[in-house]
Write an enzyme that holds these catalytic residues in place. Sequence first.
Site, mmCIF file in Angstrom:
data_model
loop_
_atom_site.group_PDB
_atom_site.id
_atom_site.type_symbol
_atom_site.label_atom_id
_atom_site.label_comp_id
_atom_site.label_asym_id
_atom_site.label_seq_id
_atom_site.Cartn_x
_atom_site.Cartn_y
_atom_site.Cartn_z
ATOM 1 N N GLY A 8 0.836 -1.187 0.000
ATOM 2 C CA GLY A 8 0.000 0.000 0.000
ATOM 3 C C GLY A 8 0.870 1.234 0.000
ATOM 4 O O GLY A 8 1.939 1.261 -0.598
ATOM 5 N N CYS A 9 0.452 2.230 0.711
ATOM 6 C CA CYS A 9 1.163 3.504 0.784
ATOM 7 C C CYS A 9 2.570 3.309 1.326
ATOM 8 O O CYS A 9 2.757 2.716 2.383
ATOM 9 C CB CYS A 9 0.382 4.454 1.681
ATOM 10 S SG CYS A 9 1.246 5.979 2.037
ATOM 11 N N PHE A 10 3.569 3.811 0.616
ATOM 12 C CA PHE A 10 4.942 3.618 1.077
ATOM 13 C C PHE A 10 5.273 4.430 2.314
ATOM 14 O O PHE A 10 6.230 4.145 3.005
ATOM 15 C CB PHE A 10 5.988 3.792 -0.012
ATOM 16 C CG PHE A 10 5.938 5.052 -0.852
ATOM 17 C CD1 PHE A 10 5.536 6.274 -0.350
ATOM 18 C CD2 PHE A 10 6.336 4.995 -2.175
ATOM 19 C CE1 PHE A 10 5.522 7.408 -1.134
ATOM 20 C CE2 PHE A 10 6.339 6.124 -2.974
ATOM 21 C CZ PHE A 10 5.931 7.341 -2.450
ATOM 22 N N TRP A 11 4.478 5.444 2.626
ATOM 23 C CA TRP A 11 4.696 6.162 3.885
ATOM 24 C C TRP A 11 4.486 5.209 5.061
ATOM 25 O O TRP A 11 5.199 5.274 6.058
ATOM 26 C CB TRP A 11 3.746 7.340 4.020
ATOM 27 C CG TRP A 11 3.896 8.422 3.000
ATOM 28 C CD1 TRP A 11 4.973 8.674 2.188
ATOM 29 C CD2 TRP A 11 2.931 9.413 2.690
ATOM 30 N NE1 TRP A 11 4.721 9.761 1.398
ATOM 31 C CE2 TRP A 11 3.481 10.237 1.673
ATOM 32 C CE3 TRP A 11 1.650 9.704 3.147
ATOM 33 C CZ2 TRP A 11 2.793 11.325 1.141
ATOM 34 C CZ3 TRP A 11 0.974 10.787 2.624
ATOM 35 C CH2 TRP A 11 1.538 11.584 1.626
ATOM 36 N N CYS A 12 3.473 4.339 4.934
ATOM 37 C CA CYS A 12 3.157 3.386 6.006
ATOM 38 C C CYS A 12 4.246 2.332 6.152
ATOM 39 O O CYS A 12 4.728 2.081 7.260
ATOM 40 C CB CYS A 12 1.837 2.675 5.706
ATOM 41 S SG CYS A 12 0.399 3.745 5.601
#
Length: 174
Positions: A8-12
């Site tokens: 999913g989101c690479f920030w996560c």
Amino acid sequence: MEAIFAGGCFWCTEAVFQRVKGVSEVIPGFSGGNIKNPPYREVVQGRTGHAEAIKITFDPDVVSFNELLQVFFATHDPTTLNRQGYDVGSHYRSAIFFMNEEQEKEALEMIQKLNESNVFENPIVTEVSASKGFYKAEDYHKDYYNNNREQGYCQVIIDPKIKKLMTGFKELAV
């Protein structure tokens, strides 16, 4: 050693794996697509075939690839195709871009084991494919969570993932 995961989101995923013992570097970027050096704006529009991914550099004497896989599967939903929570699109797909045959074998065995154990309500749809390259994201994505903890997205989406790491994988958490 290195590993490339898309959850999913690479920030996560960056925020989670930055907090794992034996991980020396986590770089947000893109993998699994069909163009070189894609810009973020094109990836999120679905034009490139890439997934938001992270490249992890780790010390296998401290944390094994198998342990990284356990954290990966526990901190995102590997059963939803092209989606993680509110984030929808093929660039948010769950994927493991293996670097060698051993990583491929371990990833496929982990998926089989998790499916057979009914750990998840639905079957795992995580893509397992050979790495065809990794392209670093623009600099403003690096350390996003660490630099923006007050943001609503960080508090609502990322904080629970980190809490899961800290409680479910105490021995691996920094």
